[in-house]
Design an enzyme around this catalytic site. Structure first.
Site, PDB file in Angstrom:
ATOM      1  N   GLY A  33       0.813  -1.211   0.000  1.00 40.41           N
ATOM      2  CA  GLY A  33       0.000   0.000   0.000  1.00 40.41           C
ATOM      3  C   GLY A  33       0.837   1.248   0.000  1.00 40.41           C
ATOM      4  O   GLY A  33       2.045   1.190  -0.233  1.00 40.41           O
ATOM      5  N   ASN A  34       0.201   2.376   0.234  1.00 43.50           N
ATOM      6  CA  ASN A  34       0.935   3.648   0.291  1.00 43.50           C
ATOM      7  C   ASN A  34       0.289   4.566   1.317  1.00 43.50           C
ATOM      8  O   ASN A  34      -0.715   4.221   1.916  1.00 43.50           O
ATOM      9  CB  ASN A  34       0.996   4.280  -1.103  1.00 43.50           C
ATOM     10  CG  ASN A  34      -0.371   4.617  -1.636  1.00 43.50           C
ATOM     11  OD1 ASN A  34      -1.060   5.473  -1.115  1.00 43.50           O
ATOM     12  ND2 ASN A  34      -0.800   3.894  -2.678  1.00 43.50           N
ATOM     13  N   ARG A  35       0.905   5.717   1.525  1.00 47.77           N
ATOM     14  CA  ARG A  35       0.500   6.598   2.628  1.00 47.77           C
ATOM     15  C   ARG A  35      -0.638   7.560   2.299  1.00 47.77           C
ATOM     16  O   ARG A  35      -0.942   8.438   3.092  1.00 47.77           O
ATOM     17  CB  ARG A  35       1.706   7.416   3.100  1.00 47.77           C
ATOM     18  CG  ARG A  35       2.797   6.594   3.735  1.00 47.77           C
ATOM     19  CD  ARG A  35       3.916   7.506   4.209  1.00 47.77           C
ATOM     20  NE  ARG A  35       5.075   6.767   4.645  1.00 47.77           N
ATOM     21  CZ  ARG A  35       5.209   6.224   5.863  1.00 47.77           C
ATOM     22  NH1 ARG A  35       4.229   6.360   6.746  1.00 47.77           N
ATOM     23  NH2 ARG A  35       6.302   5.569   6.170  1.00 47.77           N
ATOM     24  N   SER A  36      -1.248   7.433   1.148  1.00 52.93           N
ATOM     25  CA  SER A  36      -2.318   8.380   0.814  1.00 52.93           C
ATOM     26  C   SER A  36      -3.490   8.266   1.793  1.00 52.93           C
ATOM     27  O   SER A  36      -3.980   7.177   2.064  1.00 52.93           O
ATOM     28  CB  SER A  36      -2.825   8.112  -0.605  1.00 52.93           C
ATOM     29  OG  SER A  36      -3.912   8.969  -0.879  1.00 52.93           O
ATOM     30  N   ALA A 100      -3.599   7.786  -5.185  1.00 58.82           N
ATOM     31  CA  ALA A 100      -2.226   7.290  -5.289  1.00 58.82           C
ATOM     32  C   ALA A 100      -2.321   5.850  -5.786  1.00 58.82           C
ATOM     33  O   ALA A 100      -2.741   4.952  -5.051  1.00 58.82           O
ATOM     34  CB  ALA A 100      -1.539   7.359  -3.934  1.00 58.82           C
TER      35      ALA A 100
END
Ligand code: CTP
Ligand code: CA
Length: 237
Positions: A33-36, A100
């Protein structure tokens, strides 16, 4: 529609907005995943709704709830977002890709939980490139004569590095993707992600001067939506 709706800049317009971060599964319990946080995308949805638009929010993973008064389509992965975006865009006046999107996904997704074992080598994750949704949206728009007035807006998170600064990378990205506007964030680990304020530069493919916007994510969203209304009414009043 009430009579006052006709005074609003995006009355009668459909705006599709992707928000949050995609999650690419490895097995039933794990993902890349990512930090969005989804905050900027949700702020855009609110601003577009308040400007009179019919809003479709394509929501990947978000830390915040979707706002009232917008249609929400939940997605998890980049491939799911691609399908939802191409579908929603077909009859949208504006598409904003603020999600993102994972550039890569694991090549193999295990149906069962991956177990650690002492008798095998440490596992290696092979990644496959995800399709570039923004680029495909531009291609779909350009292929359909009837949607030629559609405005497509990308976001770019850049850190800059030894090879180029933030705006150089962003300008190249705008040309490569072919979208009409590119909203550029300068990111660092403590900047932008999850924060309530933001500072962006809006680049335009038509070559007008870069426009700066900063403040709360709500204020930045209002500036972006105002700019979109301006561009839209300029192209097809
Ligand atoms: N985007 C997309 N599909 C992808 C990756 C990104 O539609 N597979 C969109 C994002 O939603 C954003 C824009 O493209 O609007 C720019 O994303 P960004 O990650 O900054 O660009 P990339 O082309 O992926 O380049 P980079 O190598 O810098 O990550
Ligand atoms: Ca990327």
């Amino acid at each position: 529609q009430g009579q006052s709706d006709y005074q609003l800049p995006l009355a009668g317009r459909t705006v599709t907005i992707s928000a949050g971060g995609t999650r690419e599964p490895l097995d039933p319990v794990r993902f890349l995943g990512n930090r969005s946080s989804g905050k900027q995308g949700v702020a855009l949805a609110v601003a577009a709704r308040n400007a009179g638009a019919t809003v479709r929010l394509l929501a990947a993973h978000m830390d915040v709830a979707p706002p009232a008064g917008v249609e929400v389509v939940r997605v998890e992965t980049a491939l799911q977002l691609r399908e939802a975006a191409l579908d929603a865009a077909a009859d949208s006046h504006v598409v904003i890709m603020s999600a993102a999107v994972a550039d890569f996904r694991p090549a193999d997704v295990s149906d069962t939980k991956i177990k650690k074992r002492d008798d095998t080598a440490d596992p290696v994750i092979t990644l496959l490139r995800n399709p570039d949704i923004l680029q495909e949206l531009v291609e779909q728009r350009n292929a359909a004569a009837s949607a030629s007035g559609q405005l497509i807006v990308g976001f770019a998170a850049e850190t800059g590095d030894s090879e180029g600064d933030v705006l150089e990378y962003a300008e190249a990205k705008l040309q490569r993707k072919g979208c009409d506007l590119l909203v550029v964030n300068h990111v660092g680990t403590d900047k932008v992600f999850g924060q309530d304020s933001n500072s962006v530069v809006i680049l335009s493919r038509s070559g007008s001067e870069p426009q700066e916007a900063s403040g709360t994510k709500t204020e930045v969203a209002e500036t972006i939506i105002t700019r979109i209304s301006f561009e839209l009414n300029r192209v097809s009043p």
